[in-house]
Design a protein around this motif. Structure first.
Motif, mmCIF file in Angstrom:
data_model
loop_
_atom_site.group_PDB
_atom_site.id
_atom_site.type_symbol
_atom_site.label_atom_id
_atom_site.label_comp_id
_atom_site.label_asym_id
_atom_site.label_seq_id
_atom_site.Cartn_x
_atom_site.Cartn_y
_atom_site.Cartn_z
ATOM 1 N N PHE A 153 -59.206 43.760 -54.572
ATOM 2 C CA PHE A 153 -60.508 43.825 -53.934
ATOM 3 C C PHE A 153 -60.916 42.437 -53.435
ATOM 4 O O PHE A 153 -60.495 41.411 -53.979
ATOM 5 N N SER A 154 -61.759 42.430 -52.426
ATOM 6 C CA SER A 154 -62.303 41.187 -51.899
ATOM 7 C C SER A 154 -63.832 41.249 -51.941
ATOM 8 O O SER A 154 -64.413 42.271 -52.309
ATOM 9 N N GLU A 155 -64.457 40.146 -51.543
ATOM 10 C CA GLU A 155 -65.933 40.065 -51.500
ATOM 11 C C GLU A 155 -66.558 40.472 -52.831
ATOM 12 O O GLU A 155 -67.552 41.204 -52.884
ATOM 13 N N VAL A 156 -65.966 39.992 -53.915
ATOM 14 C CA VAL A 156 -66.466 40.332 -55.250
ATOM 15 C C VAL A 156 -67.750 39.556 -55.512
ATOM 16 O O VAL A 156 -67.766 38.325 -55.437
ATOM 17 N N SER A 157 -68.830 40.258 -55.800
ATOM 18 C CA SER A 157 -70.102 39.575 -56.046
ATOM 19 C C SER A 157 -70.935 40.356 -57.059
ATOM 20 O O SER A 157 -70.797 41.577 -57.198
ATOM 21 N N TRP A 158 -71.792 39.624 -57.765
ATOM 22 C CA TRP A 158 -72.673 40.201 -58.779
ATOM 23 C C TRP A 158 -74.109 40.228 -58.268
ATOM 24 O O TRP A 158 -74.542 39.323 -57.556
ATOM 25 N N HIS A 159 -74.848 41.251 -58.677
ATOM 26 C CA HIS A 159 -76.243 41.417 -58.297
ATOM 27 C C HIS A 159 -77.045 41.678 -59.572
ATOM 28 O O HIS A 159 -76.806 42.668 -60.279
ATOM 29 N N ASP A 160 -77.973 40.789 -59.874
ATOM 30 C CA ASP A 160 -78.797 40.945 -61.063
ATOM 31 C C ASP A 160 -79.812 42.066 -60.868
ATOM 32 O O ASP A 160 -80.171 42.409 -59.729
ATOM 33 N N PRO A 161 -80.301 42.654 -61.957
ATOM 34 C CA PRO A 161 -81.264 43.752 -61.834
ATOM 35 C C PRO A 161 -82.487 43.411 -60.983
ATOM 36 O O PRO A 161 -83.004 44.270 -60.272
ATOM 37 N N GLU A 162 -82.932 42.156 -61.046
ATOM 38 C CA GLU A 162 -84.113 41.767 -60.269
ATOM 39 C C GLU A 162 -83.860 41.907 -58.771
ATOM 40 O O GLU A 162 -84.783 42.211 -57.996
ATOM 41 N N ALA A 163 -82.610 41.725 -58.339
ATOM 42 C CA ALA A 163 -82.278 41.811 -56.921
ATOM 43 C C ALA A 163 -81.873 43.224 -56.507
ATOM 44 O O ALA A 163 -82.252 43.697 -55.434
ATOM 45 N N SER A 164 -81.106 43.909 -57.357
ATOM 46 C CA SER A 164 -80.567 45.218 -56.977
ATOM 47 C C SER A 164 -81.502 46.365 -57.302
ATOM 48 O O SER A 164 -81.434 47.430 -56.680
ATOM 49 N N GLY A 165 -82.346 46.193 -58.322
ATOM 50 C CA GLY A 165 -83.169 47.295 -58.795
ATOM 51 C C GLY A 165 -82.474 48.179 -59.808
ATOM 52 O O GLY A 165 -83.092 49.087 -60.377
ATOM 53 N N PHE A 166 -81.172 47.916 -60.063
ATOM 54 C CA PHE A 166 -80.445 48.683 -61.067
ATOM 55 C C PHE A 166 -80.623 48.008 -62.422
ATOM 56 O O PHE A 166 -80.704 46.793 -62.522
ATOM 57 N N TYR A 167 -80.611 48.810 -63.491
ATOM 58 C CA TYR A 167 -80.985 48.273 -64.801
ATOM 59 C C TYR A 167 -79.911 47.391 -65.440
ATOM 60 O O TYR A 167 -80.199 46.652 -66.396
ATOM 61 N N GLN A 168 -78.671 47.452 -64.955
ATOM 62 C CA GLN A 168 -77.591 46.605 -65.463
ATOM 63 C C GLN A 168 -77.095 45.697 -64.344
ATOM 64 O O GLN A 168 -77.287 45.996 -63.167
ATOM 65 N N PRO A 169 -76.430 44.584 -64.690
ATOM 66 C CA PRO A 169 -75.751 43.798 -63.657
ATOM 67 C C PRO A 169 -74.794 44.677 -62.866
ATOM 68 O O PRO A 169 -74.068 45.500 -63.422
ATOM 69 N N LEU A 170 -74.795 44.483 -61.557
ATOM 70 C CA LEU A 170 -74.003 45.313 -60.637
ATOM 71 C C LEU A 170 -73.003 44.451 -59.895
ATOM 72 O O LEU A 170 -73.378 43.451 -59.277
ATOM 73 N N LEU A 171 -71.729 44.823 -59.978
ATOM 74 C CA LEU A 171 -70.681 44.167 -59.191
ATOM 75 C C LEU A 171 -70.372 45.030 -57.983
ATOM 76 O O LEU A 171 -70.214 46.254 -58.114
ATOM 77 N N THR A 172 -70.258 44.394 -56.824
ATOM 78 C CA THR A 172 -69.753 45.079 -55.636
ATOM 79 C C THR A 172 -68.504 44.359 -55.138
ATOM 80 O O THR A 172 -68.364 43.152 -55.304
ATOM 81 N N ALA A 173 -67.595 45.136 -54.548
ATOM 82 C CA ALA A 173 -66.369 44.562 -53.993
ATOM 83 C C ALA A 173 -65.839 45.505 -52.934
ATOM 84 O O ALA A 173 -66.147 46.706 -52.923
ATOM 85 N N ARG A 174 -65.011 44.962 -52.031
ATOM 86 C CA ARG A 174 -64.438 45.728 -50.932
ATOM 87 C C ARG A 174 -62.953 45.977 -51.174
ATOM 88 O O ARG A 174 -62.226 45.095 -51.651
ATOM 89 N N ARG A 175 -62.505 47.161 -50.751
ATOM 90 C CA ARG A 175 -61.074 47.432 -50.762
ATOM 91 C C ARG A 175 -60.428 46.765 -49.543
ATOM 92 O O ARG A 175 -60.927 46.884 -48.432
ATOM 93 N N VAL A 176 -59.345 46.046 -49.791
ATOM 94 C CA VAL A 176 -58.590 45.443 -48.686
ATOM 95 C C VAL A 176 -57.152 45.924 -48.737
ATOM 96 O O VAL A 176 -56.700 46.452 -49.751
#
Length: 257
Positions: free
Chosen positions: A234-257
């Motif tokens: 995966f690429s573009e691996v990044s974390w989003h804290d609950p304050e930014a994402s609105g989700f109650y847990q830390p959220l990782l997003t990534a892209r399939r390459v």
């Protein structure tokens, strides 16, 4: 302490899983709103083909289906996916479900726009090999440029503090209040722990009925999860804290390459 298999743990928890939340429907709506916002921001307005590969009783999958996405739910617990399908139908949502282990996803390659693995599900896998196998499978079923959404408990501080319990959570049932809390028993490696999941529910005729289920987790840090995701292609691996994402847990997003 006797620890059951993950599938057995969720089979016996399925009927009571909603009691983890003060208001399950409100939590379902809020979590779907957060995940839907992330999906549409990165993939466009959609609707999108989404796999929730650890759907449980449908907490995220039902909300995403009601938001208009074409969602498939998979989980290794037959009892959980049966309830997810029933709860979706009761709310007018379409949710095909499959009994499936995230390490052996039975779907065609490149068929989904997004894969969701939420609610701290990945840390049930206790070895590096199993984590990498699961992530490789998620990548396989994503189309090129598809999006992985992975949420885990924030274990960075937890690993240092090694807490032995969680605060009680209170929800309401038809017979009164129910209480949920956890006891944690850490392994000698300081990374894995056995969990006792307690629920106190009002008993018929008064008093309390105590329900205890047991399972195990690997307290993976953000860096460990990020490395495993990147190493799985995966690429573009990044974390989003609950304050930014609105989700109650830390959220990782990534892209399939």
């Amino acid at each position: 302490m006797l620890v059951s298999s993950v599938g057995d743990f969720y089979d016996v928890l399925a009927a009571d899983y909603h009691l983890i939340f003060p208001d399950w429907d409100a939590s379902m709506t809020a979590q779907a709103r957060a995940l839907d916002g992330v999906v549409r921001a990165r993939l466009g307005p959609g609707p999108h083909r989404v796999l929730d590969c650890s759907c449980g009783i449908g907490t995220q999958a039902i909300g995403l289906a009601r938001a208009g996405h074409r969602v498939v739910g998979g989980d290794l617990s037959p009892a959980a996916v049966a309830r997810a399908a029933a709860e979706a139908a009761a709310r007018g949502a379409v949710l095909p479900v499959t009994v499936a282990d995230m390490r052996e996803l039975p779907y065609r390659a490149a068929v989904f726009d997004a894969v969701v693995c939420a609610d701290n599900s990945l840390p049930h896998l206790l070895t590096t090999a199993d984590v990498r196998t699961a992530l490789a499978g998620m990548r396989r079923v994503l189309r090129d440029g598809g999006l992985l959404l992975l949420t885990v408990r924030d274990y960075d501080e937890v690993r240092a503090a090694r807490p032995t319990s969680t605060p009680p959570q209170v929800s309401t049932t038809a017979r009164g209040r129910a209480v949920t809390f956890q006891l944690w028993h850490w392994h000698d490696d300081g990374e894995r722990y056995d969990l006792e999941h307690f629920q106190l529910v009002p008993a018929t005729g008064g008093g309390w009925e105590v329900r205890v289920r047991r399972t195990a987790y690997w307290a993976l840090t953000r860096a460990e999860v990020s490395d495993a995701v990147a190493d799985s292609g995966f690429s573009e691996v990044s974390w989003h804290d609950p304050e930014a994402s609105g989700f109650y847990q830390p959220l990782l997003t990534a892209r399939r390459v």
